[in-house]
Design a protein around this motif. Structure first.
Motif, PDB file in Angstrom:
ATOM      1  N   PRO A 172       0.836  -1.203   0.000  1.00  0.00           N
ATOM      2  CA  PRO A 172       0.000   0.000   0.000  1.00  0.00           C
ATOM      3  C   PRO A 172       0.867   1.248   0.000  1.00  0.00           C
ATOM      4  N   TYR A 173       0.344   2.302  -0.589  1.00  0.00           N
ATOM      5  CA  TYR A 173       1.042   3.589  -0.533  1.00  0.00           C
ATOM      6  C   TYR A 173       0.968   4.159   0.887  1.00  0.00           C
ATOM      7  N   PRO A 174       1.899   5.045   1.234  1.00  0.00           N
ATOM      8  CA  PRO A 174       1.878   5.649   2.575  1.00  0.00           C
ATOM      9  C   PRO A 174       0.539   6.306   2.896  1.00  0.00           C
ATOM     10  N   HIS A 175       0.108   6.123   4.127  1.00  0.00           N
ATOM     11  CA  HIS A 175      -1.090   6.750   4.707  1.00  0.00           C
ATOM     12  C   HIS A 175      -2.405   6.143   4.217  1.00  0.00           C
ATOM     13  N   VAL A 176      -2.354   5.242   3.244  1.00  0.00           N
ATOM     14  CA  VAL A 176      -3.601   4.688   2.720  1.00  0.00           C
ATOM     15  C   VAL A 176      -4.379   3.947   3.808  1.00  0.00           C
ATOM     16  N   VAL A 177      -3.704   3.072   4.520  1.00  0.00           N
ATOM     17  CA  VAL A 177      -4.399   2.227   5.498  1.00  0.00           C
ATOM     18  C   VAL A 177      -5.055   3.072   6.579  1.00  0.00           C
ATOM     19  N   ASP A 178      -4.316   4.017   7.144  1.00  0.00           N
ATOM     20  CA  ASP A 178      -4.872   4.861   8.215  1.00  0.00           C
ATOM     21  C   ASP A 178      -6.062   5.678   7.714  1.00  0.00           C
ATOM     22  N   SER A 179      -5.955   6.215   6.503  1.00  0.00           N
ATOM     23  CA  SER A 179      -7.047   7.030   5.978  1.00  0.00           C
ATOM     24  C   SER A 179      -8.294   6.203   5.697  1.00  0.00           C
ATOM     25  N   LEU A 180      -8.095   4.984   5.192  1.00  0.00           N
ATOM     26  CA  LEU A 180      -9.247   4.114   4.968  1.00  0.00           C
ATOM     27  C   LEU A 180      -9.953   3.786   6.276  1.00  0.00           C
ATOM     28  N   HIS A 181      -9.173   3.518   7.301  1.00  0.00           N
ATOM     29  CA  HIS A 181      -9.789   3.224   8.609  1.00  0.00           C
ATOM     30  C   HIS A 181     -10.531   4.438   9.158  1.00  0.00           C
ATOM     31  N   GLU A 182     -10.014   5.629   8.905  1.00  0.00           N
ATOM     32  CA  GLU A 182     -10.711   6.832   9.359  1.00  0.00           C
ATOM     33  C   GLU A 182     -12.028   7.011   8.617  1.00  0.00           C
ATOM     34  N   LEU A 183     -12.023   6.773   7.316  1.00  0.00           N
ATOM     35  CA  LEU A 183     -13.271   6.852   6.564  1.00  0.00           C
ATOM     36  C   LEU A 183     -14.265   5.804   7.061  1.00  0.00           C
ATOM     37  N   LYS A 184     -13.758   4.610   7.320  1.00  0.00           N
ATOM     38  CA  LYS A 184     -14.615   3.542   7.830  1.00  0.00           C
ATOM     39  C   LYS A 184     -15.204   3.927   9.188  1.00  0.00           C
ATOM     40  N   ARG A 185     -14.376   4.546  10.018  1.00  0.00           N
ATOM     41  CA  ARG A 185     -14.835   4.969  11.350  1.00  0.00           C
ATOM     42  C   ARG A 185     -15.989   5.966  11.242  1.00  0.00           C
ATOM     43  N   ARG A 186     -15.970   6.748  10.197  1.00  0.00           N
ATOM     44  CA  ARG A 186     -17.017   7.745   9.986  1.00  0.00           C
ATOM     45  C   ARG A 186     -18.293   7.134   9.400  1.00  0.00           C
ATOM     46  N   GLY A 187     -18.265   5.861   9.086  1.00  0.00           N
ATOM     47  CA  GLY A 187     -19.437   5.200   8.541  1.00  0.00           C
ATOM     48  C   GLY A 187     -19.575   5.313   7.034  1.00  0.00           C
ATOM     49  N   ILE A 188     -18.504   5.693   6.348  1.00  0.00           N
ATOM     50  CA  ILE A 188     -18.534   5.814   4.890  1.00  0.00           C
ATOM     51  C   ILE A 188     -18.299   4.451   4.256  1.00  0.00           C
ATOM     52  N   LYS A 189     -19.109   4.108   3.267  1.00  0.00           N
ATOM     53  CA  LYS A 189     -18.936   2.858   2.540  1.00  0.00           C
ATOM     54  C   LYS A 189     -17.709   2.963   1.638  1.00  0.00           C
ATOM     55  N   LEU A 190     -16.922   1.892   1.584  1.00  0.00           N
ATOM     56  CA  LEU A 190     -15.693   1.887   0.800  1.00  0.00           C
ATOM     57  C   LEU A 190     -15.744   0.794  -0.263  1.00  0.00           C
ATOM     58  N   ALA A 191     -15.306   1.155  -1.467  1.00  0.00           N
ATOM     59  CA  ALA A 191     -15.288   0.184  -2.566  1.00  0.00           C
ATOM     60  C   ALA A 191     -14.034   0.357  -3.398  1.00  0.00           C
ATOM     61  N   VAL A 192     -13.648  -0.714  -4.064  1.00  0.00           N
ATOM     62  CA  VAL A 192     -12.591  -0.698  -5.072  1.00  0.00           C
ATOM     63  C   VAL A 192     -13.221  -1.035  -6.417  1.00  0.00           C
TER      64      VAL A 192
END
Length: 225
Positions: free
Chosen positions: A89-109
């Motif tokens: 993964p690129y830098p900061h990707v994992v932490d940012s995804l977890h923050e979006l998830k924490r906010r209740g945002i749906k995530l897709a690839v």
């Protein structure tokens, strides 16, 4: 409000040039053609493995890409054998995804990789719980910039176009996002330079994956308030 974020995979979430170069260079070697430097795959890749192989064949001296149809099954086989070769993964990707998830945002690839390969990479690199849906290329879902995969994801999530963001690193991604009618964010750490993102009318351009949550905040503030 923004309820979903849809991400390209290669060059946006994960550094994958070497994993794409490996099976294509193996195919070139099989036909006695010179292998191509990994950095060239920044431009060969982005539109599916068939297009990447065709571009590499031409660059290696097969002007008409005469080995494309015969070489493609071998190339796909070699890719499936080790789709995670030097992927990270690129830098900061994992932490940012977890923050979006924490906010209740749906995530897709939404990726131009074959569907099973996309799932394999995503679940191995990020785990099985972070993304709510992973969509790769199938017989039913054509490669980007066709927006069918985006519409599939929106339908699964039950969100409107205006409630979703699309993130990517290439002209193909900018076209995909716009073809789907989504606010489209270009990222500069991937396969292509900033100018390409500007030329293809990214709605916003960011230089770090740490800014994923900030993009959501900015769009919410500018559009929904």
């Amino acid at each position: 409000m923004i309820k979903a974020c849809i991400f390209d995979l290669d060059g946006t979430l994960t550094r994958t040039q070497a994993s794409i170069a490996r099976p294509i260079n193996m195919t070139l070697k099989y036909y006695g053609l010179p292998e191509q430097p990994v950095e060239k795959f920044n431009y060969f890749a982005g539109d599916g493995i068939k297009n990447a192989l065709e571009r590499a064949l031409i660059a290696s001296g097969d002007a008409g890409a005469s080995h494309l149809e015969d070489g493609l099954p071998m190339c796909r086989k070699w890719m499936d054998e080790d789709p995670l070769y030097q992927v990270e993964p690129y830098p900061h990707v994992v932490d940012s995804l977890h923050e979006l998830k924490r906010r209740g945002i749906k995530l897709a690839v939404f990726s131009n990789k074959p569907h099973n390969s996309a799932i394999n990479v995503v679940e191995t690199i990020f785990g099985k719980g972070i993304f709510d849906h992973v969509q790769g290329q199938t017989d039913r879902i054509p490669i980007k910039p066709d927006p069918t995969g985006v519409f599939e994801i929106l339908g699964i999530f039950g969100v409107k176009k205006s409630e979703a963001l699309y993130f990517g690193d290439t002209n193909t991604d900018m076209m995909t996002g716009h073809n789907a009618g989504l606010f489209t964010v270009g990222v500069t750490w991937g396969f292509r330079p900033r100018k390409e993102l500007e030329d293809y009318h990214a709605d916003m351009i960011i230089d770090s994956a740490a800014d994923f949550p900030a993009v959501v905040d900015k769009v919410n503030k500018s559009v929904f308030q």
